[in-house]
Scaffold this motif. Sequence first.
Motif, PDB file in Angstrom:
ATOM      1  N   HIS A 168      31.911 -10.213  10.472  1.00  0.00           N
ATOM      2  CA  HIS A 168      32.321 -11.220  11.450  1.00  0.00           C
ATOM      3  C   HIS A 168      32.679 -10.516  12.756  1.00  0.00           C
ATOM      4  O   HIS A 168      33.108  -9.361  12.760  1.00  0.00           O
ATOM      5  CB  HIS A 168      33.525 -12.013  10.941  1.00  0.00           C
ATOM      6  CG  HIS A 168      33.177 -13.053   9.931  1.00  0.00           C
ATOM      7  ND1 HIS A 168      32.495 -14.213  10.248  1.00  0.00           N
ATOM      8  CD2 HIS A 168      33.424 -13.121   8.596  1.00  0.00           C
ATOM      9  CE1 HIS A 168      32.343 -14.935   9.158  1.00  0.00           C
ATOM     10  NE2 HIS A 168      32.893 -14.298   8.139  1.00  0.00           N
ATOM     11  N   THR A 169      32.531 -11.235  13.849  1.00  0.00           N
ATOM     12  CA  THR A 169      32.824 -10.663  15.159  1.00  0.00           C
ATOM     13  C   THR A 169      34.136 -11.186  15.742  1.00  0.00           C
ATOM     14  O   THR A 169      34.441 -10.928  16.900  1.00  0.00           O
ATOM     15  CB  THR A 169      31.677 -10.941  16.142  1.00  0.00           C
ATOM     16  OG1 THR A 169      31.496 -12.361  16.242  1.00  0.00           O
ATOM     17  CG2 THR A 169      30.389 -10.276  15.674  1.00  0.00           C
ATOM     18  N   ILE A 203      31.219 -14.804  -2.483  1.00  0.00           N
ATOM     19  CA  ILE A 203      32.376 -15.015  -1.626  1.00  0.00           C
ATOM     20  C   ILE A 203      31.857 -15.675  -0.353  1.00  0.00           C
ATOM     21  O   ILE A 203      30.802 -15.293   0.171  1.00  0.00           O
ATOM     22  CB  ILE A 203      33.085 -13.689  -1.282  1.00  0.00           C
ATOM     23  CG1 ILE A 203      33.745 -13.098  -2.525  1.00  0.00           C
ATOM     24  CG2 ILE A 203      34.109 -13.881  -0.156  1.00  0.00           C
ATOM     25  CD1 ILE A 203      34.279 -11.692  -2.334  1.00  0.00           C
ATOM     26  N   ALA A 204      32.593 -16.663   0.135  1.00  0.00           N
ATOM     27  CA  ALA A 204      32.299 -17.270   1.433  1.00  0.00           C
ATOM     28  C   ALA A 204      33.473 -16.984   2.361  1.00  0.00           C
ATOM     29  O   ALA A 204      34.631 -16.977   1.933  1.00  0.00           O
ATOM     30  CB  ALA A 204      32.094 -18.773   1.291  1.00  0.00           C
ATOM     31  N   THR A 205      33.171 -16.750   3.634  1.00  0.00           N
ATOM     32  CA  THR A 205      34.210 -16.545   4.645  1.00  0.00           C
ATOM     33  C   THR A 205      33.913 -17.418   5.857  1.00  0.00           C
ATOM     34  O   THR A 205      32.754 -17.659   6.200  1.00  0.00           O
ATOM     35  CB  THR A 205      34.293 -15.066   5.080  1.00  0.00           C
ATOM     36  OG1 THR A 205      32.997 -14.617   5.511  1.00  0.00           O
ATOM     37  CG2 THR A 205      34.796 -14.185   3.946  1.00  0.00           C
ATOM     38  N   GLY A 206      34.982 -17.878   6.506  1.00  0.00           N
ATOM     39  CA  GLY A 206      34.860 -18.664   7.727  1.00  0.00           C
ATOM     40  C   GLY A 206      35.640 -17.991   8.841  1.00  0.00           C
ATOM     41  O   GLY A 206      36.735 -17.469   8.607  1.00  0.00           O
ATOM     42  N   SER A 207      35.095 -18.023  10.063  1.00  0.00           N
ATOM     43  CA  SER A 207      35.647 -17.199  11.134  1.00  0.00           C
ATOM     44  C   SER A 207      35.718 -17.916  12.482  1.00  0.00           C
ATOM     45  O   SER A 207      35.057 -18.926  12.722  1.00  0.00           O
ATOM     46  CB  SER A 207      34.776 -15.952  11.281  1.00  0.00           C
ATOM     47  OG  SER A 207      35.105 -15.198  12.411  1.00  0.00           O
ATOM     48  N   ARG A 253      29.911 -16.904   6.327  1.00  0.00           N
ATOM     49  CA  ARG A 253      29.096 -15.832   5.749  1.00  0.00           C
ATOM     50  C   ARG A 253      29.224 -15.856   4.243  1.00  0.00           C
ATOM     51  O   ARG A 253      30.291 -16.133   3.712  1.00  0.00           O
ATOM     52  CB  ARG A 253      29.505 -14.474   6.318  1.00  0.00           C
ATOM     53  CG  ARG A 253      29.190 -14.435   7.812  1.00  0.00           C
ATOM     54  CD  ARG A 253      29.509 -13.111   8.453  1.00  0.00           C
ATOM     55  NE  ARG A 253      29.426 -13.265   9.896  1.00  0.00           N
ATOM     56  CZ  ARG A 253      28.631 -12.555  10.683  1.00  0.00           C
ATOM     57  NH1 ARG A 253      27.874 -11.621  10.184  1.00  0.00           N
ATOM     58  NH2 ARG A 253      28.619 -12.766  11.982  1.00  0.00           N
ATOM     59  N   LEU A 254      28.110 -15.558   3.584  1.00  0.00           N
ATOM     60  CA  LEU A 254      28.079 -15.443   2.125  1.00  0.00           C
ATOM     61  C   LEU A 254      27.906 -13.985   1.759  1.00  0.00           C
ATOM     62  O   LEU A 254      27.098 -13.267   2.360  1.00  0.00           O
ATOM     63  CB  LEU A 254      26.908 -16.249   1.545  1.00  0.00           C
ATOM     64  CG  LEU A 254      27.021 -17.757   1.616  1.00  0.00           C
ATOM     65  CD1 LEU A 254      25.733 -18.400   1.096  1.00  0.00           C
ATOM     66  CD2 LEU A 254      28.209 -18.243   0.803  1.00  0.00           C
ATOM     67  N   TRP A 255      28.657 -13.562   0.746  1.00  0.00           N
ATOM     68  CA  TRP A 255      28.688 -12.167   0.323  1.00  0.00           C
ATOM     69  C   TRP A 255      28.502 -12.076  -1.179  1.00  0.00           C
ATOM     70  O   TRP A 255      28.922 -12.966  -1.915  1.00  0.00           O
ATOM     71  CB  TRP A 255      30.044 -11.543   0.659  1.00  0.00           C
ATOM     72  CG  TRP A 255      30.536 -11.781   2.043  1.00  0.00           C
ATOM     73  CD1 TRP A 255      31.186 -12.893   2.508  1.00  0.00           C
ATOM     74  CD2 TRP A 255      30.441 -10.889   3.157  1.00  0.00           C
ATOM     75  NE1 TRP A 255      31.500 -12.735   3.842  1.00  0.00           N
ATOM     76  CE2 TRP A 255      31.054 -11.522   4.260  1.00  0.00           C
ATOM     77  CE3 TRP A 255      29.911  -9.608   3.317  1.00  0.00           C
ATOM     78  CZ2 TRP A 255      31.148 -10.927   5.513  1.00  0.00           C
ATOM     79  CZ3 TRP A 255      30.000  -9.021   4.573  1.00  0.00           C
ATOM     80  CH2 TRP A 255      30.609  -9.666   5.649  1.00  0.00           C
ATOM     81  N   ASP A 256      27.920 -10.980  -1.630  1.00  0.00           N
ATOM     82  CA  ASP A 256      27.885 -10.671  -3.059  1.00  0.00           C
ATOM     83  C   ASP A 256      29.273 -10.168  -3.440  1.00  0.00           C
ATOM     84  O   ASP A 256      29.751  -9.170  -2.888  1.00  0.00           O
ATOM     85  CB  ASP A 256      26.828  -9.596  -3.334  1.00  0.00           C
ATOM     86  CG  ASP A 256      26.694  -9.268  -4.801  1.00  0.00           C
ATOM     87  OD1 ASP A 256      27.706  -8.836  -5.424  1.00  0.00           O
ATOM     88  OD2 ASP A 256      25.588  -9.427  -5.340  1.00  0.00           O
ATOM     89  N   ALA A 257      29.928 -10.837  -4.373  1.00  0.00           N
ATOM     90  CA  ALA A 257      31.313 -10.508  -4.721  1.00  0.00           C
ATOM     91  C   ALA A 257      31.442  -9.223  -5.526  1.00  0.00           C
ATOM     92  O   ALA A 257      32.540  -8.679  -5.645  1.00  0.00           O
ATOM     93  CB  ALA A 257      31.945 -11.666  -5.505  1.00  0.00           C
TER      94      ALA A 257
END
Length: 155
Positions: free
Chosen positions: A74-75, A90-94, A100-104
Amino acid sequence: NDGKLVATASYDRTVRLWCAESGAQLRIFRGHTRWVNSVLFSHASTQLLTASTDETARVWDVASGDELLCLRGHTSRVFSASFSSDNQLIATGSKDNTVRLWDAQTGIKLRTLNGHTNWVMSVCFSTDNTRLASGSYDKNVRLWDLRHLRQGRLV
């Protein structure tokens, strides 16, 4: 964790683990370089997922306190993070307006989801992991179809 543990996120850049019954502090998780916005237990309660204004999300081992993953990409500030119910994603919000979706397991970024026009404050997986909801200051909730990773439709 059957309600015996409580985790808190803090402006002092730490996450703390507490005994719910006695109120005793059990552990301090250190590693974030700016304040921590959110903390969440994995579904098995063996890991913690944190989101921070240092532009990262991190995964921690509850038993040892070790940092297992640092999710960078994320920026701007990361406000929210969520595990899928099978703990595979994993999902993240910024503040950078993205999800963004990530491999956990590996921490590899799988996908950046664009569509919001303001800060993404909340992310949450459906119980069957086929959809992801994201809420934003743009006054929209988007539902993302993870089976095909299509553009989120407005709700």
